[in-house]
Design a protein around this motif. Structure first.
Motif, short mmCIF file in Angstrom:
data_model
loop_
_atom_site.label_atom_id
_atom_site.label_comp_id
_atom_site.label_asym_id
_atom_site.label_seq_id
_atom_site.Cartn_x
_atom_site.Cartn_y
_atom_site.Cartn_z
N LYS A 6 0.51 -1.61 -0.05
CA LYS A 6 0.12 0.05 -0.09
C LYS A 6 0.78 1.13 0.11
O LYS A 6 0.60 2.23 -1.04
N GLN A 7 2.52 1.31 0.97
CA GLN A 7 2.68 2.11 1.08
C GLN A 7 3.20 2.49 -0.83
O GLN A 7 2.93 3.57 -0.70
N LYS A 8 3.23 1.42 -1.56
CA LYS A 8 4.65 1.82 -2.67
C LYS A 8 3.34 1.79 -3.70
O LYS A 8 3.72 2.71 -4.44
N GLU A 9 2.32 1.92 -3.62
CA GLU A 9 1.09 2.38 -4.45
C GLU A 9 0.88 4.03 -4.05
O GLU A 9 1.11 4.60 -4.76
N ILE A 10 1.20 4.32 -3.07
CA ILE A 10 1.68 5.67 -2.74
C ILE A 10 2.25 6.52 -3.29
O ILE A 10 3.08 7.86 -3.51
N LEU A 11 3.81 5.65 -3.33
CA LEU A 11 4.84 6.38 -3.62
C LEU A 11 5.05 6.07 -5.32
O LEU A 11 6.10 6.35 -6.04
N ASP A 12 4.09 5.55 -5.63
CA ASP A 12 4.22 5.00 -6.92
C ASP A 12 4.24 6.68 -8.04
O ASP A 12 3.39 7.46 -7.77
N LYS A 13 5.43 6.25 -9.17
CA LYS A 13 5.29 8.05 -9.39
C LYS A 13 4.53 8.05 -10.57
O LYS A 13 4.22 9.55 -10.87
N ARG A 14 3.94 8.02 -11.06
CA ARG A 14 2.70 7.68 -11.38
C ARG A 14 1.56 7.94 -10.68
O ARG A 14 0.09 8.63 -11.65
N LYS A 15 1.56 7.72 -9.06
CA LYS A 15 0.22 8.33 -8.15
C LYS A 15 0.39 10.01 -8.18
O LYS A 15 0.91 9.93 -7.50
N HIS A 16 -0.69 10.28 -9.09
CA HIS A 16 -0.55 11.87 -8.87
C HIS A 16 -2.73 12.00 -8.94
O HIS A 16 -2.70 11.17 -8.46
N GLY A 17 -2.54 13.48 -9.14
CA GLY A 17 -4.69 14.06 -8.67
C GLY A 17 -4.51 14.23 -7.14
O GLY A 17 -4.27 14.35 -6.67
N LEU A 18 -5.93 14.24 -7.18
CA LEU A 18 -6.53 14.44 -6.07
C LEU A 18 -7.42 13.01 -5.39
O LEU A 18 -7.64 12.57 -5.96
N PHE A 19 -6.28 13.40 -4.01
CA PHE A 19 -6.86 11.49 -3.52
C PHE A 19 -6.35 12.43 -1.50
O PHE A 19 -5.52 12.82 -1.33
N VAL A 20 -6.51 10.95 -1.06
CA VAL A 20 -6.92 10.72 0.44
C VAL A 20 -6.21 9.82 0.66
O VAL A 20 -5.97 8.44 0.31
N VAL A 21 -4.76 9.87 1.65
CA VAL A 21 -3.91 9.23 2.25
C VAL A 21 -4.84 8.98 3.92
O VAL A 21 -4.51 9.47 4.53
#
Length: 569
Positions: A6-21
């Motif tokens: 799950k942490q890797k999903e946040i750190l994915d360099k393609r992961k941007h936009g509007l979102f909540v952790v």
């Protein structure tokens, strides 16, 4: 350094936009968000910068320290920004543009806590810092205000409030309100801010107020494409400061397809994770690598003050038997209020910074100078510098906040600021344990003209003050951390003893709160929950005998079964 999936999903360099952790206690959110910020900055190739924000200077400092785990030389520099949400709003919206909505002909001046203490001989003007506007523009009391009932009927209060606003004065809450109005009514400024910071990460976002969230909404409505809100609504314990955790939860629901929930706990043992799951809507998965002890949490009941003292001693002895070090990084004894915490320091000694508290010595300038110089001369340079820094600034303002110190450093530069403080320190005479305090004070007053005098200390309780300080310094590395639950937010300890006071007759009892258990709506439940989640291996909860049945029943029940949708309305 390893990361979970799950942490890797946040750190994915393609992961941007509007979102909540949505990050549960002990889930490594600071660690993960720090790495995310580093990656974004290292790959930055556009205009503007990243704004990395949190709610307290302590949280910001923690983030800066976390950077060093990845790169010891890493710092966030222009065009990027790291700081509190307050400082972001003030520096980039309110202070440069607030005059447009306040209808004043000058740069606004922030007054009242946390900036300084507003003192005015006229009652109506004195109450300026106690009143503000809400999201709808209505006049309301600021959070925590002690304004008398029916204050609305006193028209002079609002008249003076409006007059002083036109002169450029504003309290913290006013700054938020007028910053929002600037963005609502000046599209060019909104466009500039969106371009200046096209990427924003807000940590501890569960502590946002209605107006702060609306400021963020204005940015996203205007085209801000990257906003990450990080936090946990179940850990929101600042409602007294207008925090509204439902705003964060609603954003999680709105952006759910792109959002991430971290429920893996790297702090607490399996036994504690299983226990705190009964008090949370999160299903904890223990990932702790420090399960040296696997001990089930315990309830301890009391009927009177002596029982509480006995529980504290029993807790310390139990920690000794489990080889948990006698220091305030390993053991914590937590209470709801600071006065309650101080009362049960069984050795009778307060920390060195509490010696002067509650003794009405004015101004605070005296306290800072006397204690700060004494600590400095004893070799406690860091502690002494902090107090003497406040003393130096305290010559001109009544209340010295971290925000004020930061603004002075920003204006002067760090080196010039430190040079001024060191000059001030070295001009003061040496303070020795054998000195008579008032002779030392008189010596200072006769040799220095700061426009403010140190006050003599004539109270008999202070005749042996230097000796008291010496004793406290000897106990500086105490056997446990005594403090409030709010004081340990973000920290962890191998062993925690939480002591809950008996509720007054007119307050809602835990037995009632547990009937329709809802952390998102009841701060009275979130506060002990935050304390419980600080414990790594040992957790004791001391409760009044009258509340035992309710707590035991809750601890033996199934985890909260309400769906997240049911908790919202």
């Amino acid at each position: 350094m390893g990361f979970t999936e799950k942490q890797k999903e946040i750190l994915d360099k393609r992961k941007h936009g509007l979102f909540v952790v949505k990050a549960a206690p002990g889930s490594g959110k600071t660690f993960t968000i720090a790495k995310k910020a580093i990656d974004i900055i290292e790959d930055w190739d556009s205009h503007g910068g990243l704004a990395l924000l949190s709610f307290t200077n302590i949280a910001v400092d923690e983030m800066k320290e976390t950077f060093k785990l990845f790169d010891s030389s890493f710092e966030i520099q222009h065009p990027h920004f790291i700081g509190t949400l307050d400082s972001f709003i003030n520096n980039y919206i309110f202070l440069p543009f607030g005059h447009l909505e306040m209808k004043c002909n000058c740069r606004p001046t922030l007054i009242g806590k946390p900036f300084n203490n507003w003192v005015n001989p006229f009652y109506a003007r004195q109450q300026f810092t106690e009143i503000t506007r809400n999201l709808d523009g209505e006049w309301v009391k600021v959070p925590g205000s002690k304004l008398e009932r029916n204050w609305e009927s006193n028209s002079h209060l609002i008249t003076e409030k409006k007059r002083l606003i036109r002169k450029g004065y504003a309290n913290r809450a006013d700054a938020h309100y007028y910053a929002l109005k600037v963005l609502e009514n000046h599209e060019n400024i909104l466009n500039l801010l969106t371009k200046r910071f096209p990427y924003i990460i807000l940590d501890e976002a569960q502590d946002t107020s209605d107006i702060q969230m609306q400021i963020l909404n204005k940015l996203t409505e205007n085209g801000l494409k990257n906003l990450i809100l990080v936090g946990d609504p179940e850990q929101a314990i600042y409602e007294w400061n207008d925090a509204n955790p439902m705003l964060f939860e609603n954003k999680y629901q709105e952006w759910k397809p792109n959002s991430i929930e971290l429920n893996e706990n790297f702090r607490c043992s399996s036994s504690i994770c299983e226990f705190i799951s009964k008090f949370s809507h999160t299903n904890f998965v223990s990932k702790s690598e420090n399960n040296l002890l696997e001990i089930k949490p315990q309830f301890k009941t009391y009927n009177d003050e002596q029982d509480i003292k006995n529980i504290i001693e029993e807790f310390k002895q139990y920690c000794d038997s489990k080889c948990i070090l006698q220091d305030d990084d390993s053991r914590a004894i937590l209470f709801r209020g600071q006065n309650f915490a101080n009362h049960f320091k069984t050795d009778g000694l307060y920390s060195i910074f509490e010696i002067f508290k509650g003794n009405d010595l004015e101004p605070t300038f005296t306290r800072f100078v006397v204690l700060g110089k004494y600590l400095w001369d004893l070799g406690y340079v860091k502690e002494g510098f902090k107090l003497l820094e406040k003393a130096y600034l305290n010559k001109n303002v009544y209340f010295v906040s971290n925000e004020l110190i930061s603004s002075v450093i920003e204006e002067k530069g760090l080196l010039n600021h430190r040079r001024d403080i060191l000059k001030f320190i070295h001009e003061l005479p040496t303070a020795k344990p054998t000195d008579d305090i008032n002779n030392w004070i008189n010596n200072v007053n006769s040799n220095f003209d700061w426009g403010i005098k140190l006050k003599n200390i004539n109270d008999a309780r202070f005749q042996g003050l230097f000796k008291d300080i010496q004793l406290n310094l000897e106990h500086l590395d105490g056997d446990s951390h005594y403090g409030t639950i709010h004081s340990v937010k973000g920290k962890s300890f191998r062993a925690v003893l939480l002591i809950l006071k008996e509720k007054p007759p007119n307050a809602k009892k835990y037995s009632k709160l547990f009937e329709q258990y809802n952390l998102l709506k009841e701060e009275e439940l979130r506060i002990p929950y935050v304390a419980m989640t600080r414990a790594k291996e040992i957790l004791w909860i001391a409760i009044p005998e009258s509340e035992k049945r309710a707590w035991v029943r809750k601890a033996n029940s199934n985890p909260p079964s309400l769906s997240i949708q049911q908790t919202l309305f």
